[in-house]
Design an enzyme around this catalytic site. Structure first.
Site, PDB file in Angstrom:
ATOM      1  N   TYR A 139     -33.299  49.159  25.333  1.00  0.00           N
ATOM      2  CA  TYR A 139     -33.127  48.284  24.163  1.00  0.00           C
ATOM      3  C   TYR A 139     -34.480  47.949  23.516  1.00  0.00           C
ATOM      4  CZ  TYR A 139     -32.225  44.069  21.396  1.00  0.00           C
ATOM      5  OH  TYR A 139     -32.171  43.137  20.383  1.00  0.00           O
ATOM      6  N   ARG A 146     -36.615  50.803  15.622  1.00  0.00           N
ATOM      7  CA  ARG A 146     -35.936  50.200  14.472  1.00  0.00           C
ATOM      8  C   ARG A 146     -36.961  49.535  13.555  1.00  0.00           C
ATOM      9  NH1 ARG A 146     -31.335  45.668  15.418  1.00  0.00           N
ATOM     10  NH2 ARG A 146     -32.911  44.866  16.852  1.00  0.00           N
ATOM     11  N   TYR A 198     -38.388  35.317  18.461  1.00  0.00           N
ATOM     12  CA  TYR A 198     -38.290  35.291  19.927  1.00  0.00           C
ATOM     13  C   TYR A 198     -39.682  35.482  20.527  1.00  0.00           C
ATOM     14  CZ  TYR A 198     -33.130  35.936  20.190  1.00  0.00           C
ATOM     15  OH  TYR A 198     -31.766  35.806  20.124  1.00  0.00           O
ATOM     16  N   ARG A 211     -28.805  35.809  11.704  1.00  0.00           N
ATOM     17  CA  ARG A 211     -27.636  35.392  12.498  1.00  0.00           C
ATOM     18  C   ARG A 211     -26.327  35.627  11.748  1.00  0.00           C
ATOM     19  NH1 ARG A 211     -29.201  35.323  17.683  1.00  0.00           N
ATOM     20  NH2 ARG A 211     -31.188  34.229  17.866  1.00  0.00           N
ATOM     21  N   GLU A 311     -20.333  39.004  24.207  1.00  0.00           N
ATOM     22  CA  GLU A 311     -20.902  38.745  22.878  1.00  0.00           C
ATOM     23  C   GLU A 311     -19.770  38.859  21.858  1.00  0.00           C
ATOM     24  OE1 GLU A 311     -24.838  40.454  22.029  1.00  0.00           O
ATOM     25  OE2 GLU A 311     -24.014  41.241  20.163  1.00  0.00           O
TER      26      GLU A 311
HETATM   27  C1  3EB Z   1     -29.160  37.689  20.585  1.00  0.00           C
HETATM   28  O1  3EB Z   1     -28.652  36.714  20.042  1.00  0.00           O
HETATM   29  C2  3EB Z   1     -28.242  38.634  21.284  1.00  0.00           C
HETATM   30  O2  3EB Z   1     -30.886  43.607  18.231  1.00  0.00           O
HETATM   31  O3  3EB Z   1     -29.690  43.759  16.409  1.00  0.00           O
HETATM   32  C3  3EB Z   1     -27.408  40.080  18.820  1.00  0.00           C
HETATM   33  C4  3EB Z   1     -27.261  40.653  17.553  1.00  0.00           C
HETATM   34  C5  3EB Z   1     -28.390  40.577  19.663  1.00  0.00           C
HETATM   35  C6  3EB Z   1     -28.082  41.685  17.124  1.00  0.00           C
HETATM   36  C7  3EB Z   1     -29.939  43.243  17.511  1.00  0.00           C
HETATM   37  C8  3EB Z   1     -29.209  41.628  19.232  1.00  0.00           C
HETATM   38  C9  3EB Z   1     -29.061  42.168  17.972  1.00  0.00           C
HETATM   39  O4  3EB Z   1     -30.374  37.890  20.612  1.00  0.00           O
HETATM   40  C10 3EB Z   1     -28.566  40.034  21.043  1.00  0.00           C
END
Ligand code: 3EB
Length: 318
Positions: A139, A146, A198, A211, A311
């Site tokens: 990932y 990406r 993050y 989000r 999820e």
């Molecule tokens: C998170 O909230 C969970 O890498 O595109 C959620 C939605 C998550 C999209 C992405 C990753 C992605 O971090 C993981």
């Protein structure tokens, strides 16, 4: 005129039948049992449904739809909306980072020349997403590729997105998106740190997604993959029920932040990605109780943080 949101539905039907209906922008089959259909608008997603007979997913718009293909990329468009998909074999491009980079470069290049280039929502499915430790996890490589492939294309802000591990052909990277000739409005979750902020512990390259995205006419919200993350921390390790509750709290907070009633309804389809097949029955019971009447598709998939069991993503229509 603001563009009316595409209608997203699940249906028990043959893909070919749905593809013949007027206004069909895209059709998705799920898992190895899904047939293969030779149409640029069809994607056979490498995630198994937990339903005995999997439904298909349909995206439909008003008016005529045109479609085509350019190399590994295919597209369809109608009423100002654009669907684009790209599927690449990592063996031909040198691993998850190089493949994600190439895919995003090709998408970026294709979109840059179009009027309907406002990307609102993206889905990413790759094999063995949690393979490799720490920074070597697949990932993390995907996130690197990406980010470098998208370059500055999302300089004004990232689209809403999902990234899930499929259990199909290990080397298959599948990416598809919804774009429009009008921009949407990004929504963040007050309970969560924005993904692009993050801290380093989650990887060299923070994930690049919003989000959620309110569609141009504010008639629907496209909701990114949402899990039991509070702040930037995964909560309730090994506790499926608590993760489901926390995920729903996150979804409700997101709806509130988008100015919507914090409740799902019978027109608002959701997908629940479940890591362990053995959890599917409990997840379904949760959905029946806490999301009554909501169209829910339960899919077998790996969440990008290995401690997360579940999820949820999908749509909320206004
Ligand atoms: C998170 O909230 C969970 O890498 O595109 C959620 C939605 C998550 C999209 C992405 C990753 C992605 O971090 C993981």
């Amino acid at each position: 005129m603001l563009r009316r949101a595409p209608r997203v539905t699940y249906r028990m039907a043959e893909p070919a039948t749905a593809l013949k209906e007027a206004g069909t922008l895209a059709v998705f089959g799920f898992g190895a049992g899904s047939e293969r259909v030779d149409d640029p608008r069809f994607v056979r997603v490498g995630l198994e449904s937990f339903d005995a007979a999997a439904p298909i997913e349909l995206w439909q718009v008003d008016g005529p739809v045109y479609c085509g293909a350019e190399g590994a990329l295919r597209w369809s468009s109608g009423d100002g909306w654009l669907f684009t998909a790209i599927e690449l074999d990592e063996r031909e491009h040198g691993g998850p980072a190089a493949t994600a980079k190439l895919a995003y470069e090709q998408l970026h290049r294709f979109l840059a020349g179009r009027r309907d280039h406002h990307v609102l929502r993206m889905w990413n499915y790759l094999g063995a997403i949690n393979q490799g430790e720490g920074d070597a996890e697949r990932y993390k490589h995907f996130c690197d590729g990406r980010a470098s492939g998208m370059g500055d294309f999302f300089a004004e802000g990232f689209p809403a997105a999902t990234a899930i591990g499929h259990r199909g052909d290990l080397h298959l990277l599948q990416i598809y998106l919804l774009a429009c000739d009008q921009p949407g409005h990004r929504v963040e979750n007050p309970r969560q740190v924005s993904a692009w902020h993050y801290p380093r512990q989650y990887g060299r390259t923070p994930p690049s997604f919003a989000r959620a995205m309110t569609l141009p006419a504010r008639d629907a919200l496209a909701i990114s993959g949402t899990a039991a993350i509070v702040g930037h921390t995964s909560t309730h390790q090994d506790d499926l029920d608590a993760q489901l509750d926390e995920t729903l709290a996150n979804l409700e907070a997101l709806l509130g932040s988008a100015g919507m009633v914090a409740e799902f309804d019978t027109l608002s389809p959701l997908k629940i990605y479940v890591r362990h097949g053995a959890d599917a029955a409990r997840v379904r019971a949760f959905a029946r109780q806490r999301l009554p009447g909501v169209p829910v598709l339960l899919l077998h998939g790996d969440i990008c943080r290995r401690e997360l069991l579940v999820e949820i993503d999908g749509w909320r229509y206004a």
